[in-house]
Design a protein around this motif. Structure first.
Motif, mmCIF file in Angstrom:
data_model
loop_
_atom_site.group_PDB
_atom_site.id
_atom_site.type_symbol
_atom_site.label_atom_id
_atom_site.label_comp_id
_atom_site.label_asym_id
_atom_site.label_seq_id
_atom_site.Cartn_x
_atom_site.Cartn_y
_atom_site.Cartn_z
ATOM 1 N N SER A 112 5.419 22.376 -16.121
ATOM 2 C CA SER A 112 4.082 21.943 -15.702
ATOM 3 C C SER A 112 3.306 23.060 -15.011
ATOM 4 O O SER A 112 2.099 22.942 -14.844
ATOM 5 N N GLY A 113 3.968 24.144 -14.645
ATOM 6 C CA GLY A 113 3.253 25.229 -13.982
ATOM 7 C C GLY A 113 3.005 26.424 -14.880
ATOM 8 O O GLY A 113 2.652 27.503 -14.393
ATOM 9 N N ARG A 114 3.183 26.223 -16.176
ATOM 10 C CA ARG A 114 3.088 27.338 -17.126
ATOM 11 C C ARG A 114 1.830 28.189 -16.909
ATOM 12 O O ARG A 114 1.908 29.413 -16.821
ATOM 13 N N ALA A 115 0.673 27.533 -16.784
ATOM 14 C CA ALA A 115 -0.597 28.271 -16.686
ATOM 15 C C ALA A 115 -0.593 29.208 -15.474
ATOM 16 O O ALA A 115 -0.977 30.376 -15.595
ATOM 17 N N VAL A 116 -0.131 28.720 -14.320
ATOM 18 C CA VAL A 116 -0.151 29.594 -13.142
ATOM 19 C C VAL A 116 0.998 30.600 -13.172
ATOM 20 O O VAL A 116 0.856 31.726 -12.699
ATOM 21 N N LEU A 117 2.122 30.207 -13.759
ATOM 22 C CA LEU A 117 3.248 31.153 -13.837
ATOM 23 C C LEU A 117 2.869 32.364 -14.677
ATOM 24 O O LEU A 117 3.317 33.479 -14.418
ATOM 25 N N GLU A 118 2.021 32.136 -15.673
ATOM 26 C CA GLU A 118 1.599 33.259 -16.511
ATOM 27 C C GLU A 118 0.622 34.177 -15.777
ATOM 28 O O GLU A 118 0.470 35.340 -16.116
ATOM 29 N N ARG A 119 -0.072 33.650 -14.762
ATOM 30 C CA ARG A 119 -1.036 34.444 -13.986
ATOM 31 C C ARG A 119 -0.370 35.209 -12.847
ATOM 32 O O ARG A 119 -0.833 36.263 -12.444
ATOM 33 N N CYS A 120 0.693 34.600 -12.265
ATOM 34 C CA CYS A 120 1.226 35.124 -11.011
ATOM 35 C C CYS A 120 2.243 36.235 -11.226
ATOM 36 O O CYS A 120 2.876 36.306 -12.280
ATOM 37 N N ASP A 121 2.383 37.111 -10.228
ATOM 38 C CA ASP A 121 3.394 38.163 -10.347
ATOM 39 C C ASP A 121 4.432 38.092 -9.238
ATOM 40 O O ASP A 121 5.368 38.869 -9.206
ATOM 41 N N LEU A 122 4.273 37.145 -8.319
ATOM 42 C CA LEU A 122 5.192 37.063 -7.186
ATOM 43 C C LEU A 122 5.401 35.594 -6.812
ATOM 44 O O LEU A 122 4.438 34.838 -6.740
ATOM 45 N N VAL A 123 6.653 35.197 -6.610
ATOM 46 C CA VAL A 123 6.941 33.826 -6.180
ATOM 47 C C VAL A 123 7.400 33.865 -4.724
ATOM 48 O O VAL A 123 8.327 34.600 -4.379
ATOM 49 N N VAL A 124 6.718 33.095 -3.868
ATOM 50 C CA VAL A 124 7.051 33.061 -2.441
ATOM 51 C C VAL A 124 7.287 31.605 -2.033
ATOM 52 O O VAL A 124 6.414 30.770 -2.220
ATOM 53 N N PRO A 125 8.473 31.277 -1.505
ATOM 54 C CA PRO A 125 8.707 29.894 -1.063
ATOM 55 C C PRO A 125 8.111 29.639 0.314
ATOM 56 O O PRO A 125 7.984 30.568 1.115
ATOM 57 N N VAL A 126 7.763 28.393 0.580
ATOM 58 C CA VAL A 126 7.375 28.006 1.937
ATOM 59 C C VAL A 126 8.620 28.177 2.811
ATOM 60 O O VAL A 126 9.663 27.601 2.516
ATOM 61 N N PRO A 127 8.533 29.002 3.850
ATOM 62 C CA PRO A 127 9.748 29.306 4.627
ATOM 63 C C PRO A 127 10.116 28.217 5.627
ATOM 64 O O PRO A 127 9.266 27.462 6.081
ATOM 65 N N LEU A 128 11.388 28.163 5.937
ATOM 66 C CA LEU A 128 11.879 27.336 7.042
ATOM 67 C C LEU A 128 12.021 28.243 8.250
ATOM 68 O O LEU A 128 12.248 29.434 8.100
ATOM 69 N N HIS A 129 11.932 27.669 9.454
ATOM 70 C CA HIS A 129 12.212 28.479 10.636
ATOM 71 C C HIS A 129 13.716 28.746 10.694
ATOM 72 O O HIS A 129 14.502 27.954 10.186
ATOM 73 N N ARG A 130 14.078 29.897 11.282
ATOM 74 C CA ARG A 130 15.493 30.290 11.316
ATOM 75 C C ARG A 130 16.411 29.178 11.810
ATOM 76 O O ARG A 130 17.473 28.941 11.254
ATOM 77 N N GLY A 131 15.993 28.456 12.863
ATOM 78 C CA GLY A 131 16.820 27.386 13.431
ATOM 79 C C GLY A 131 17.114 26.300 12.415
ATOM 80 O O GLY A 131 18.239 25.844 12.269
ATOM 81 N N ARG A 132 16.066 25.909 11.679
ATOM 82 C CA ARG A 132 16.243 24.838 10.708
ATOM 83 C C ARG A 132 17.044 25.338 9.503
ATOM 84 O O ARG A 132 17.831 24.598 8.924
#
Ligand SMILES: [Zn+2]
Ligand SMILES: [Zn+2]
Length: 244
Positions: A112-132
């Motif tokens: 479902s993300g094909r269109a944006v995956l073809e545009r993007c060059d970097l994948v960044v996850p939403v980070p968790l804080h170190r404690g969590r």
């Protein structure tokens, strides 16, 4: 042994279980009963934030929220509606070490993300804080991001964005306003050279009010990201947000 044969043999010995109820699986990780209850968000939606519209409209339309206050991200899409039918699968990934779900979910994200995956060059996850991160031992968004990047030959950079402030869990926040205040300035790009000029795919598991991905997108844009596109497994679609 050829890989498909090995896979077929494994499936025979350990048939994959439904991610909703752990029953026998039929398609894409769900059994037939769970599959029929899950709501896929592939209908008409806001061209920016992906909010589902009840009816098909001509051309690219924006929802009232995006028209009034354009988000920091360029687009956002989620595969599933986060409700009682999809919750078990997503919470399993989040809290119950069901990492075997990652490849299947990554395939869905890719579809479902094909269109944006073809545009993007970097994948960044939403980070968790170190404690969590320490409590849960892994960041489910980072696991998905890593797998998706591998499938699409993209770079995954789980440390490009960090959570600099431990914030109470978003799930515990009552109002949208409280959630927004909770995450303001919680995210930081430690080295903007890793982000500047890039087209970033920001990956999250569940988008609730959008406050977290908005705060992340703002931090990425401040660091010079050219575009930020959000892709999530699921989002909360409130009845009150639906157009009448
Ligand atoms: Zn099931
Ligand atoms: Zn919108």
């Amino acid at each position: 042994m050829a890989l498909p044969v090995a896979k077929a043999l494994l499936d025979l010995l350990f048939p994959p279980l439904c991610i909703g109820c752990r029953g026998q699986v039929s398609d894409a990780g769900f059994c037939a009963a769970c599959w029929s209850q899950v709501t896929f968000l592939d209908g008409p939606s806001c061209a920016c934030c992906g909010l589902p519209f009840g009816v098909a409209l001509d051309g690219e339309m924006l929802c009232a929220g995006c028209l009034a206050t354009p988000p920091a991200f360029d687009s956002a899409r989620a595969i599933l509606s986060y409700d009682e039918h999809s919750r078990a699968a997503i919470l399993g990934l989040k809290h119950a070490d069901r990492l075997e779900l990652v490849p299947g979910f990554a395939r869905w994200l890719g579809r479902s993300g094909r269109a944006v995956l073809e545009r993007c060059d970097l994948v960044v996850p939403v980070p968790l804080h170190r404690g969590r991160l320490w409590q849960r031992r892994y960041n489910q968004a980072a696991e998905l991001a890593r797998r998706l990047a591998r499938d699409w030959n993209l770079v995954c950079d789980p440390l490009a964005l960090i959570r600099s402030r431990a914030t109470p869990s978003q799930g515990a926040m009552a109002s949208a306003k409280a959630r927004r205040r909770n995450v303001q300035r919680a995210f930081r790009v430690p080295d903007s050279a890793r982000i500047a000029g890039r087209c970033v795919l920001l990956l999250d598991d569940v988008v609730t009010t959008g406050a977290t991905v908005e705060a992340c997108a703002r931090a990425l844009k401040r660091a010079g990201a050219k575009e930020v596109h959000v892709l999530a497994l699921a989002r909360v679609v409130k009845a009150s947000q639906m157009p009448i």
